[in-house]
Design a protein around this motif. Structure first.
Motif, PDB file in Angstrom:
ATOM      1  N   SER A  87       8.159  -8.349   1.197  1.00  7.81           N
ATOM      2  CA  SER A  87       8.744  -7.576   0.104  1.00  7.81           C
ATOM      3  C   SER A  87       7.807  -6.449  -0.291  1.00  7.81           C
ATOM      4  O   SER A  87       6.674  -6.353   0.204  1.00  7.81           O
ATOM      5  N   SER A  88       8.261  -5.609  -1.216  1.00  6.71           N
ATOM      6  CA  SER A  88       7.421  -4.537  -1.759  1.00  6.71           C
ATOM      7  C   SER A  88       7.812  -4.297  -3.202  1.00  6.71           C
ATOM      8  O   SER A  88       8.977  -4.458  -3.584  1.00  6.71           O
ATOM      9  N   TYR A 108       2.948  -3.852  -0.883  1.00 11.99           N
ATOM     10  CA  TYR A 108       3.598  -4.623   0.176  1.00 11.99           C
ATOM     11  C   TYR A 108       3.069  -6.054   0.146  1.00 11.99           C
ATOM     12  O   TYR A 108       1.862  -6.279  -0.019  1.00 11.99           O
ATOM     13  N   SER A 109       3.985  -7.012   0.307  1.00 14.63           N
ATOM     14  CA  SER A 109       3.603  -8.422   0.203  1.00 14.63           C
ATOM     15  C   SER A 109       4.109  -9.202   1.408  1.00 14.63           C
ATOM     16  O   SER A 109       5.212  -8.955   1.908  1.00 14.63           O
ATOM     17  N   TYR A 110       3.287 -10.155   1.853  1.00 14.05           N
ATOM     18  CA  TYR A 110       3.692 -11.109   2.891  1.00 14.05           C
ATOM     19  C   TYR A 110       3.420 -12.507   2.356  1.00 14.05           C
ATOM     20  O   TYR A 110       2.282 -12.858   2.039  1.00 14.05           O
ATOM     21  N   PHE A 154       0.073 -12.570   0.289  1.00 11.24           N
ATOM     22  CA  PHE A 154      -0.947 -11.556   0.548  1.00 11.24           C
ATOM     23  C   PHE A 154      -0.370 -10.195   0.174  1.00 11.24           C
ATOM     24  O   PHE A 154       0.627  -9.756   0.750  1.00 11.24           O
ATOM     25  N   THR A 155      -1.002  -9.530  -0.800  1.00 12.12           N
ATOM     26  CA  THR A 155      -0.488  -8.258  -1.308  1.00 12.12           C
ATOM     27  C   THR A 155      -1.504  -7.145  -1.093  1.00 12.12           C
ATOM     28  O   THR A 155      -2.715  -7.390  -1.046  1.00 12.12           O
ATOM     29  N   ILE A 163      -4.644 -11.823  -3.213  1.00 13.62           N
ATOM     30  CA  ILE A 163      -3.916 -13.043  -2.864  1.00 13.62           C
ATOM     31  C   ILE A 163      -3.362 -13.701  -4.124  1.00 13.62           C
ATOM     32  O   ILE A 163      -4.079 -13.896  -5.105  1.00 13.62           O
ATOM     33  N   VAL A 164      -2.082 -14.053  -4.084  1.00  9.17           N
ATOM     34  CA  VAL A 164      -1.441 -14.823  -5.152  1.00  9.17           C
ATOM     35  C   VAL A 164      -1.043 -16.165  -4.551  1.00  9.17           C
ATOM     36  O   VAL A 164      -0.378 -16.211  -3.511  1.00  9.17           O
TER      37      VAL A 164
END
Length: 300
Positions: free
Chosen positions: A206-207, A213-215, A235-236, A241-242
């Motif tokens: 997502s973004s 940008y996030s994975y 991972f952003t 990191i969240v």
């Protein structure tokens, strides 16, 4: 008029008799059926339908060799398997059980919505496995909406081990937006018949203006028959990191649901410079019936 109706009835009955009796091993119907008793060959053309047990097949052309129990299918081949998977192909050569054989240039829509495309498949009923070559696999939920595959697995070979209920890939590349990201020599995941099994879940990409940008790669842990735990590191590009966590447990007469997260994210205060701080959240829900008239619970 009565004679015409009688003749029409006889023609329909004759066609039904042919469609049912041409194959001893399975039911078959078609627009045209030709039977060569001398060579043991049955040919069918147009709107072909075959069924044996839960397996159903449609095709444009068919050649059935009764001497070697081989069924050749050609043109718009569609196979609905006994596990509710749907196979689409141009050509297939199967045995009389309709569960073993070779299929060329196929697409596989699994019962859980996953998609697999392969140059060929070797279905081996006696060994309880299917072998796919040059495959592409995805379970991209957004694909139908965006008409674009965000992520996919590419592998030289994949083996569906039906007894173990897993699909094993060899020489795998994970591609995101058609860009190879990760190479893995061996990788496997449960097949659609498995409802709960520890392992990696579908990644999320997502973004946003906050995270960039996030994975996100969720990891599912089947801790017991009535509880599970999901760890989801995200991972952003902007906030590092969240880490999200989700624990669920079914009780005899209730349930417990706990969600938490933690990150060292940006804290913005008025009239103060922004800086990174340890932040997170907790969401706790609990409910339990202690009698017919009493329900206890908490929502924190």
């Amino acid at each position: 008029m009565k004679n015409k109706v009688a003749i029409l009835f006889l023609i329909i009955f004759y066609k039904l008799l042919i469609s049912i009796c041409v194959a001893e091993d399975f039911f078959m119907s078609a627009e045209k059926i030709f039977k060569d008793d001398k060579n043991g060959i049955i040919k069918a053309i147009g709107s072909i339908q075959i069924q044996k047990g839960a397996v159903k097949i449609t095709s444009d052309k068919l050649v059935y060799d009764t001497k070697i129990n081989q069924v050749k299918l050609n043109g718009n081949v569609q196979i609905l398997t006994d596990s509710a998977d749907a196979i689409f192909a141009k050509k297939a050569v199967l045995n009389d059980t309709l569960k073993s054989g070779v299929i060329k240039n196929l697409g596989l829509l699994m019962s859980n919505g996953s998609r697999l495309a392969a140059s060929s498949a070797n279905m081996q009923e006696n060994k309880s496995r299917n072998i796919y070559n040059n495959i592409v696999f995805t379970k991209c939920v957004q694909c139908e909406k965006n008409k674009e595959v965000l992520w996919k697995l590419k592998a030289k070979k994949a083996t569906h081990l039906k007894k173990s209920k897993i699909i094993l890939y060899e020489n795998v590349f994970l591609e995101v937006l058609s860009i190879p990201i990760i190479y893995i020599p061996l990788f496997y995941h449960p097949d659609p018949t498995v409802k709960r099994k520890s392992g990696l879940l579908t990644p999320k990409i997502s973004s946003s203006s906050i995270f960039g940008y996030s994975y996100e790669q969720p990891v599912y842990l089947n801790t017991s028959k009535d509880a599970d735990f999901t760890i989801s590191p995200k991972f952003t590009t902007k906030e590092g990191i969240v880490l999200d966590n989700h624990f669920r447990k079914k009780l005899k007469s209730g349930e417990l649901d706990l969600r938490t997260s933690v990150t060292k994210g940006t804290k913005i205060r008025e009239n103060e410079p922004s800086k990174k701080e340890l932040r997170g959240h907790l969401d706790f829900k609990f409910a339990n019936n202690i009698s017919n008239n009493w329900l206890v619970g908490a929502n924190i």
